[in-house]
Design a protein around this motif. Structure first.
Motif, PDB file in Angstrom:
ATOM      1  N   GLU A  53       0.844  -1.191   0.000  1.00 59.01           N
ATOM      2  CA  GLU A  53       0.000   0.000   0.000  1.00 59.01           C
ATOM      3  C   GLU A  53       0.879   1.240   0.000  1.00 59.01           C
ATOM      4  N   SER A  82      -1.635  -1.336  -4.156  1.00 62.27           N
ATOM      5  CA  SER A  82      -2.658  -0.374  -3.763  1.00 62.27           C
ATOM      6  C   SER A  82      -1.979   0.986  -3.645  1.00 62.27           C
ATOM      7  N   LYS A  84      -2.512   5.515  -4.003  1.00 67.43           N
ATOM      8  CA  LYS A  84      -3.480   6.579  -3.790  1.00 67.43           C
ATOM      9  C   LYS A  84      -3.135   7.794  -4.635  1.00 67.43           C
ATOM     10  N   ASP A 126      -4.235  -2.557  -8.954  1.00 69.26           N
ATOM     11  CA  ASP A 126      -5.239  -3.376  -8.272  1.00 69.26           C
ATOM     12  C   ASP A 126      -6.225  -2.545  -7.460  1.00 69.26           C
ATOM     13  N   VAL A 127      -5.697  -1.610  -6.676  1.00 69.75           N
ATOM     14  CA  VAL A 127      -6.550  -0.776  -5.826  1.00 69.75           C
ATOM     15  C   VAL A 127      -6.090   0.671  -5.963  1.00 69.75           C
ATOM     16  N   TYR A 128      -7.007   1.545  -6.360  1.00 63.79           N
ATOM     17  CA  TYR A 128      -6.664   2.947  -6.575  1.00 63.79           C
ATOM     18  C   TYR A 128      -7.594   3.792  -5.717  1.00 63.79           C
ATOM     19  N   SER A 129      -7.031   4.475  -4.710  1.00 65.43           N
ATOM     20  CA  SER A 129      -7.858   5.153  -3.712  1.00 65.43           C
ATOM     21  C   SER A 129      -7.666   6.657  -3.692  1.00 65.43           C
ATOM     22  N   HIS A 159     -11.474   0.437  -6.623  1.00 66.72           N
ATOM     23  CA  HIS A 159     -11.092   1.736  -6.063  1.00 66.72           C
ATOM     24  C   HIS A 159     -11.622   1.887  -4.641  1.00 66.72           C
TER      25      HIS A 159
END
Length: 324
Positions: A53, A82, A84, A126-129, A159
């Protein structure tokens, strides 16, 4: 290492994640050189940690680049990235710990995503916050339609929203979980600072959102790194912690020892296992600055967590005037 699903995404993540902000910045009072950072990342993978992350703001892309150097040759799916976005790291200069200007707009979203993919050397994330978004961003329909479109287009798998930078943000978190198609919500949550984290548990379960927990050690109080004689350097973000809070927290730790002792755990292990005892939590992101800490935290993911009696005892302590 145990694994959990990251909310509705179905992505399997290690219960202990690697928070890559420590390798991109020196805000923990300890600057990690690049060689050591890459060694830490590779050791984390060997220990079963697959969830990394980070954020584009950490060292203005430095932590993303280090991840690419460590894992550039890995097969897709072996490493879960992940990251941001939302701070203007391109046209603004950060001074000390002052917050950079935010740009949570559909146009900046497209630009920032492309830059992060280049630094990570991937063709999807994979994860975009959203990073520390204000309520106005969470209520921006066009922005979240753009994020959903990126999922459909294969540029991101899911997300989320990362709340912060400090305790609070309850309404933003609830609004994001209840009204947006997010996979995960990142927040501060630990034995000494259970609010607003515990107010998110029901909504996370109802909306199939995985919680990502940072600061599980209460900035070092629950690991013993911080005591009544600790003096923080000027770059250490913990310097904003009031000394009165630290002294009272150290006293509270003594009240928790009967619970940790009855389980044969250290206070640090109790702190991590308290968080992992919440089924709505997908991953814990302890602050790690060396390989020894990585190994310590990794072994705490063993499926042996707090029973209902212990959790009730901790809740009672927290609800008492003792924890006020």
């Amino acid at each position: 290492m145990k694994y959990r699903k990251l909310g509705k995404s179905g992505i399997s993540v290690s219960e202990i994640g690697f928070g890559a902000w420590t390798i991109g910045m020196d805000w923990w009072g300890n600057k990690i050189d690049d060689t050591e950072a890459i060694r830490m990342l590779k050791r984390a993978y060997d220990l079963g940690i697959n969830f990394y992350e980070t954020s584009d703001v950490y060292g203005k892309g430095k932590s993303e680049k280090l991840l690419a150097q460590a894992f550039g040759g890995m097969k897709k799916g072996e490493i879960i990235y992940s990251t941001k976005w939302g701070y203007d790291i391109y046209d603004a200069e950060q001074v000390g710990h002052n917050e950079l200007p935010q740009k949570h707009s559909p146009d900046f979203l497209q630009f920032a995503l492309q830059q992060s993919m280049k630094r990570l050397q991937v063709d999807y994330i994979d994860v975009y916050s959203l990073h520390n978004p204000k309520m106005s961003a969470i209520q921006d329909d066009e922005l979240f339609l753009s994020l959903d479109a990126l999922v459909k287009g294969g540029k991101i798998r899911s997300h989320g929203v990362a709340l912060g930078p400090a305790i609070g943000w309850e309404q933003e978190g609830l609004e994001a979980m209840q009204k947006r198609n997010i996979t995960c919500l990142q927040t501060v949550y630990n034995i000494l600072e259970q609010d607003p984290g515990r107010s998110f548990l029901d909504s996370a379960r109802e909306n199939n959102v995985g919680l990502l927990v940072r600061v599980p050690d209460a900035s070092g109080v629950l690991t013993g790194k911080v005591n009544d004689k600790t003096v923080f350097g000027k770059n250490d973000h913990r310097s904003t912690r009031k000394r009165e809070w630290i002294l009272k927290s150290i006293e509270k730790v003594e009240k928790l020892k009967p619970v940790s002792d009855s389980n044969g755990w250290s206070i640090t292990e109790l702190a991590i296992k308290f968080v992992l005892s919440q089924k709505e939590v997908s991953a814990v992101l302890p602050t790690v600055v060396d390989v020894n800490e990585l190994e310590m935290f990794a072994q705490m993911s063993d499926g042996k967590y707090l029973n209902e009696s212990d959790l009730s005892q901790i809740t009672e302590l927290y609800n008492n005037s003792f924890f006020v």
